[in-house]
Scaffold this motif. Sequence first.
Motif, PDB file in Angstrom:
ATOM      1  N   VAL A  89       0.921  -1.308  -0.044  1.00 60.49           N
ATOM      2  CA  VAL A  89      -0.104  -0.131  -0.003  1.00 60.49           C
ATOM      3  C   VAL A  89       0.843   1.342   0.198  1.00 60.49           C
ATOM      4  O   VAL A  89       0.476   1.969  -0.737  1.00 60.49           O
ATOM      5  N   CYS A  92       2.298   1.941  -3.650  1.00 56.92           N
ATOM      6  CA  CYS A  92       1.213   2.132  -4.306  1.00 56.92           C
ATOM      7  C   CYS A  92       0.993   3.840  -4.048  1.00 56.92           C
ATOM      8  O   CYS A  92       0.749   4.836  -4.938  1.00 56.92           O
ATOM      9  N   VAL A  93       0.935   4.573  -2.669  1.00 54.91           N
ATOM     10  CA  VAL A  93       1.145   5.748  -2.439  1.00 54.91           C
ATOM     11  C   VAL A  93       2.137   6.596  -2.974  1.00 54.91           C
ATOM     12  O   VAL A  93       1.991   7.738  -3.535  1.00 54.91           O
ATOM     13  N   GLN A 110       0.836  14.217   1.857  1.00 58.49           N
ATOM     14  CA  GLN A 110       0.433  12.793   1.898  1.00 58.49           C
ATOM     15  C   GLN A 110       1.598  11.871   2.083  1.00 58.49           C
ATOM     16  O   GLN A 110       1.311  10.731   2.727  1.00 58.49           O
ATOM     17  N   SER A 114       1.657   9.082   5.025  1.00 60.03           N
ATOM     18  CA  SER A 114       1.801   7.672   4.820  1.00 60.03           C
ATOM     19  C   SER A 114       3.040   6.875   5.485  1.00 60.03           C
ATOM     20  O   SER A 114       3.114   5.764   5.735  1.00 60.03           O
ATOM     21  N   THR A 118       2.755   4.168   7.992  1.00 60.27           N
ATOM     22  CA  THR A 118       3.354   2.759   7.790  1.00 60.27           C
ATOM     23  C   THR A 118       4.375   2.284   8.800  1.00 60.27           C
ATOM     24  O   THR A 118       4.248   1.023   9.355  1.00 60.27           O
ATOM     25  N   SER A 212      -4.147  -0.907   6.946  1.00 60.02           N
ATOM     26  CA  SER A 212      -4.815   0.023   6.234  1.00 60.02           C
ATOM     27  C   SER A 212      -4.388   1.570   6.570  1.00 60.02           C
ATOM     28  O   SER A 212      -4.748   2.469   5.790  1.00 60.02           O
ATOM     29  N   ARG A 215      -2.368   3.735   3.886  1.00 58.21           N
ATOM     30  CA  ARG A 215      -2.819   4.243   2.949  1.00 58.21           C
ATOM     31  C   ARG A 215      -2.858   5.957   3.368  1.00 58.21           C
ATOM     32  O   ARG A 215      -2.976   6.568   2.292  1.00 58.21           O
ATOM     33  N   ASP A 218      -5.832   6.555   7.696  1.00 59.78           N
ATOM     34  CA  ASP A 218      -7.574   6.439   7.847  1.00 59.78           C
ATOM     35  C   ASP A 218      -7.806   5.498   9.131  1.00 59.78           C
ATOM     36  O   ASP A 218      -7.477   4.528   8.973  1.00 59.78           O
ATOM     37  N   TYR A 341      -9.340   0.700   2.606  1.00 60.39           N
ATOM     38  CA  TYR A 341      -8.319   0.188   1.628  1.00 60.39           C
ATOM     39  C   TYR A 341      -8.641   1.119   0.276  1.00 60.39           C
ATOM     40  O   TYR A 341      -8.153   0.734  -0.752  1.00 60.39           O
ATOM     41  N   GLY A 342      -9.809   1.820   0.249  1.00 59.25           N
ATOM     42  CA  GLY A 342     -10.281   2.535  -0.976  1.00 59.25           C
ATOM     43  C   GLY A 342     -11.176   1.747  -1.802  1.00 59.25           C
ATOM     44  O   GLY A 342     -11.421   2.149  -3.035  1.00 59.25           O
TER      45      GLY A 342
END
Length: 411
Positions: A89, A92-93, A110, A114, A118, A212, A215, A218, A341-342
Amino acid sequence: MAENESHCSSALAKPMREICEEDWRRSHGGGTGGGITGGASDNVRDFAESVIKKIIALVAPKDAWAPKSADSALYEPFLWLGQHLAVAVFVCVVVVCGLTAWQGAPRLRQMGASTGWTLAAVAGMATVPGTVMMLNKAVSAAFTTAFNSNESTLFKVILNDLQQGADKDVPLAKLLTVSALVVALAPAALVFITRNLGILAFVCMAPLVLASLARGGDTTAVKTWTMRLLGLMFCPFALILVSPFVQLAHGSLVVDTVLLLAADALMLRMVFHGIPYFGPKVARGARTVVERRTDNRVAHAVVRAGAPDVYEQENAPRPRRTVNTPGRAVHQDRGVLLAAYGVRQQQKRSGRPTPQSAAAHAAERSDRSAQIKAARSQVRASGSPPTPSPAAAPSSPAPAPATGAGRPSTP
């Protein structure tokens, strides 16, 4: 003793004389055992005490089925999956932030958030089993200490009432109390199985929930997971909530039985539906009682500040209230986790009401519709609302022609 000796003086042999004296003591309630009645009373109390110990051991066990450490064979695969999922994740961010780097500061913030979340998620995954195990031991110790140290708890009062209660000599009261304790073993066993399986499931699911956070921070899924887990772990304290009502028993075994059944129902309710939130209803009831019993303005101001009036808007939606069943709660939690997770959860078609439910709903709305129509007709009969004065009205080239009473025409 002289009467006893004269009564048994006809015994020729010593063994026969001893049997005669023992029978005489039992028939007259003497000796150390207190007779047949005293022995039976002690047996009932010992049996009740053993059942109570078993209930406490089932409701708040010292050991849980959840893994104790992160290197457990059961928890290690979930930890590996959660860590790799968090890293995936995060990658990907980073890729998305790199592709949209032209937006500047928002994407940098952001990516920084993240990165921090993480690291926190990966570090927190390894601490979940130990934390849950320590919390479970603390809850068990606190629950056991509260029941053994305080004489006003439910089980302590039941044991005292079996010896000193007002109906201690009534066989039916003892039978009801012992039967209620035996029946309470079934809810206690259900709570034991539900708590252990639930704690095991939530601990194993912890890496997936914490992943999660990568991401972007959240915490919705983490909060939901935490509240469900704490609700399972602290449900034994539902038995302590009935302690304020124990003093109302006044040594009655029948009232103790009713309180025991109520405690079992409350504990099961907390296991499956969470903690009941009845504060607003109690506050409104207290305000109504105070306003009816006294005319003191200060008391009225105090209760109105604690429970203010709440007015419902006329056009506000009024959905029917529902109680979250275990199945509905699991469905909602799954939606929260997927949303973290969107992933949007597919909305299922809502259930259709039965004819009886539709008729009841229409009857409820008919009274409200009649009241709204009566209020509107009364307003129309009293006249249209006053129009603003020309000085207060904003200057405009040409006012729109009115087609109704005080309402501009719509294009």
